[in-house]
Write a protein that holds these residues in place. Structure first.
Motif, short mmCIF file in Angstrom:
data_model
loop_
_atom_site.label_atom_id
_atom_site.label_comp_id
_atom_site.label_asym_id
_atom_site.label_seq_id
_atom_site.Cartn_x
_atom_site.Cartn_y
_atom_site.Cartn_z
N ARG A 35 31.77 44.91 45.42
CA ARG A 35 31.84 44.69 43.96
C ARG A 35 32.46 43.33 43.64
O ARG A 35 32.02 42.66 42.71
CB ARG A 35 32.66 45.82 43.30
N VAL A 77 47.00 51.45 51.02
CA VAL A 77 47.88 50.31 50.73
C VAL A 77 49.33 50.76 50.52
O VAL A 77 50.26 50.20 51.13
CB VAL A 77 47.35 49.51 49.52
N SER A 93 37.20 54.98 40.28
CA SER A 93 36.69 54.45 41.56
C SER A 93 36.47 55.56 42.59
O SER A 93 36.11 55.28 43.73
CB SER A 93 37.68 53.43 42.13
N ASN A 143 38.71 57.14 44.03
CA ASN A 143 39.77 57.04 45.02
C ASN A 143 40.96 57.90 44.58
O ASN A 143 41.23 58.04 43.39
CB ASN A 143 40.19 55.56 45.14
N LYS A 162 43.07 54.55 50.18
CA LYS A 162 42.74 53.28 50.84
C LYS A 162 43.91 52.71 51.63
O LYS A 162 43.79 51.65 52.23
CB LYS A 162 42.21 52.29 49.79
N ASN A 210 34.87 47.93 47.34
CA ASN A 210 35.53 46.95 46.47
C ASN A 210 35.08 45.53 46.83
O ASN A 210 34.84 44.71 45.94
CB ASN A 210 37.06 47.03 46.63
N HIS A 217 38.16 49.32 51.85
CA HIS A 217 37.87 48.54 50.64
C HIS A 217 36.45 47.96 50.67
O HIS A 217 36.15 47.04 49.91
CB HIS A 217 38.89 47.41 50.48
N THR A 220 46.11 53.26 42.25
CA THR A 220 45.37 52.43 41.29
C THR A 220 44.46 53.30 40.43
O THR A 220 44.40 53.16 39.20
CB THR A 220 44.53 51.36 42.02
N ASN A 221 43.74 54.21 41.10
CA ASN A 221 42.80 55.04 40.34
C ASN A 221 43.54 56.07 39.48
O ASN A 221 43.10 56.38 38.37
CB ASN A 221 41.81 55.74 41.27
N VAL A 240 43.28 44.46 41.58
CA VAL A 240 44.20 45.13 42.50
C VAL A 240 43.64 45.08 43.92
O VAL A 240 44.37 44.85 44.90
CB VAL A 240 44.47 46.59 42.07
N SER A 241 42.33 45.27 44.03
CA SER A 241 41.72 45.29 45.37
C SER A 241 41.88 43.95 46.08
O SER A 241 42.12 43.91 47.29
CB SER A 241 40.24 45.68 45.28
N ARG A 301 44.63 54.19 36.53
CA ARG A 301 43.44 53.92 35.70
C ARG A 301 43.08 55.15 34.86
O ARG A 301 42.75 55.05 33.69
CB ARG A 301 42.30 53.56 36.65
N SER A 341 45.30 43.85 47.37
CA SER A 341 45.43 44.77 48.50
C SER A 341 44.89 44.14 49.78
O SER A 341 45.48 44.28 50.87
CB SER A 341 44.66 46.06 48.23
O1 G3P Z 1 44.88 50.21 46.81
C1 G3P Z 1 43.65 50.53 46.25
C2 G3P Z 1 43.17 49.35 45.44
O2 G3P Z 1 43.16 48.20 46.24
C3 G3P Z 1 41.80 49.56 44.89
O3 G3P Z 1 41.76 50.79 44.22
O4 G3P Z 1 40.78 52.51 42.80
O5 G3P Z 1 40.26 50.11 42.36
O6 G3P Z 1 39.31 51.21 44.38
P1 G3P Z 1 40.45 51.19 43.40
#
Ligand code: G3P
Length: 199
Positions: A182, A106, A36, A38, A104, A179, A176, A42-43, A138-139, A46, A142
């Motif tokens: 998306r 969180v 992402s 980021n 972001k 996100n 976000h 989370t990223n 996850v977003s 990932r 968040s």
């Molecule tokens: O805390 C970030 C999460 O909400 C989204 O992360 O990497 O999927 O944009 P990401």
């Protein structure tokens, strides 16, 4: 003067991009150029796996927790604590070390509210986890956490923290925005479908 110095110091400390360091050292990937894009937990999870993601989460959380705990030990002023709290989240999101870019917010927001209003933080995290488990996003969790924080501050006897909660929520929602686009287009990546992390 000391108060302003501490707020600036908080911004500077919270600017330190732990996610970038963890991903670069831990798995040789620059999270600004993969997934992402980021630098958050989370990223990193990932791209580099759950363990490094959790490490990033804890480090980013600590960047918020420690300065606000110090601020609370220094004074009873909710205004000062609120400014320190916002400075930590802003530092993480708009890092001086990343030319104004950053995560972001969180994990750092969880840290600051754990220190300022633990019940608020714990309930917001519970709501976040529930949404992630149900939706797979996850977003989405968040965003629910962000909105829950000022609402919970109002209802759990922390009205003086509502303005800081609103600012933090607004910043998290702003960060976000891709996100959200998306999610609306049905193109957000579910954590259930995340590709296997790099070895
Ligand atoms: O805390 C970030 C999460 O909400 C989204 O992360 O990497 O999927 O944009 P990401």
């Amino acid at each position: 003067m000391a108060a302003i110095g501490f707020i600036l110091l908080t911004y500077l400390v919270a600017s330190f991009p732990f996610g970038l360091l963890v991903a670069l050292v831990g798995c040789g990937i620059d999270p600004r150029r993969a997934g992402s894009l980021n630098t958050g937990a989370t990223n990193v999870a990932r791209l580099c796996g759950t363990r490094l993601g959790v490490l990033t989460l804890l480090l980013d959380l600590a960047k918020g927790l420690v300065p606000v705990l110090c601020a609370r030990a220094m004074t009873d002023s909710v205004v000062f604590v609120s400014l320190v709290l916002v400075a930590a989240v802003v530092g993480h999101m708009f890092s001086v070390f990343l030319y104004g870019r950053g995560g972001k917010g969180v994990a750092t927001a969880i840290g600051v509210f754990l220190a300022a209003a633990p019940a608020v933080a714990l309930l917001a995290v519970a709501a976040c986890v529930a949404v992630i488990r149900v939706s797979g996003y996850v977003s989405a969790g968040s965003l629910v956490l962000a909105v829950a924080v000022p609402v919970l501050c109002a209802f759990l006897g922390q009205p003086a923290l509502v303005p800081a909660g609103v600012v933090v929520a607004g910043l998290i929602i702003y960060k976000h925005r891709d996100n959200i686009a998306r999610l609306r287009a049905g193109q957000e990546k579910s954590w259930r479908k995340s590709p296997a992390p790099a070895a």
